[in-house]
Design a protein around this motif. Sequence first.
Motif, PDB file in Angstrom:
ATOM      1  N   ASN A 119       0.833  -1.195   0.000  1.00 12.51           N
ATOM      2  CA  ASN A 119       0.000   0.000   0.000  1.00 12.51           C
ATOM      3  C   ASN A 119       0.872   1.252   0.000  1.00 12.51           C
ATOM      4  O   ASN A 119       2.016   1.195   0.421  1.00 12.51           O
ATOM      5  N   GLY A 132      -6.793  -8.764   8.705  1.00 10.48           N
ATOM      6  CA  GLY A 132      -7.555  -8.067   7.665  1.00 10.48           C
ATOM      7  C   GLY A 132      -9.027  -8.422   7.645  1.00 10.48           C
ATOM      8  O   GLY A 132      -9.737  -8.087   6.700  1.00 10.48           O
ATOM      9  N   SER A 155      -6.208  -7.326  12.872  1.00 10.31           N
ATOM     10  CA  SER A 155      -7.295  -6.357  13.070  1.00 10.31           C
ATOM     11  C   SER A 155      -7.145  -5.526  14.345  1.00 10.31           C
ATOM     12  O   SER A 155      -8.144  -5.141  14.955  1.00 10.31           O
ATOM     13  N   GLY A 194      -3.921  -2.835   8.422  1.00  9.00           N
ATOM     14  CA  GLY A 194      -4.879  -1.835   7.921  1.00  9.00           C
ATOM     15  C   GLY A 194      -4.878  -0.523   8.695  1.00  9.00           C
ATOM     16  O   GLY A 194      -4.792   0.562   8.097  1.00  9.00           O
TER      17      GLY A 194
END
Length: 260
Positions: free
Chosen positions: A13, A173, A213, A235
């Motif tokens: 990313n 995720g 997460s 994330g």
Amino acid sequence: MRNIIIAGNWKMNKDMISTDEFCNTLAEYFSNYEDDMVGVIVAPPYPFLQSASDVLTYTPVEVAAQDVSVHKDGAFTGEVSASMLSSLGVVVCIVGHSERRQYHAETDDIVRAKMLELWAQNITPILCIGETLAQRDANETNAVIVAQLEGCLKGITDISDLIIAYEPIWAIGTGRTATPDQAQTVHAMIRSWIFDHYDKDAAENIHLLYGGSAKPENIGSLLMQKDIDGGLIGGASLNVEQFIAMINTANEILNTRRDK
Ligand code: PGA
């Protein structure tokens, strides 16, 4: 007393500009922060390691790579060696992430060989281990974790320069975080395995991070657990405000630990 580590794994990313923006905001945050801090690591993709390191030079943030080649050098198109990382000043590197294991067929033997390459360059590996949902449901979590520890650390007698991240695959995720109790149970088991296979100092000093997460809303309850020494965050580490929020929470928890 172990420090707390907040590590961001960006995976594939961001681009050059968004890396720069993120790192500048983080550098600005550190310019205003005077207290003793938790350890902070960011792991951008390879092409942005240098620019991230440049922007973060005068901060305590360590820039990590997300992977390394198992080879030293030579005809391995697309690979990046530990000595190349070292020449960029990289001092930490993630290995054995479940996405590498799943999509690139990485075995414990490969992960182990990568760690040896990293240690030869004085780079600290963050070794990722964790079970699938099917394995958890079949009550195989402990056996899977122990097998990964045995495989990845086979014949390795010194783990003073190692971080381990417990990352249950079903939590990565997915938005489905392990409960603090579930994570603590596995972390305690890993620490006791280290005590049994190494010694008391190794067990007391090693940092065990949780990943899967983790985000500003749940990082506090995870870090309150006795054997959770930080987070490896995917994330939620991509957004600099969220990343800073997690650093702040970790700092508060670290300060309460110090007051005790
Ligand atoms: P996640 O990823 O925080 O997006 O679940 C964690 C990781 O894979 O390291």
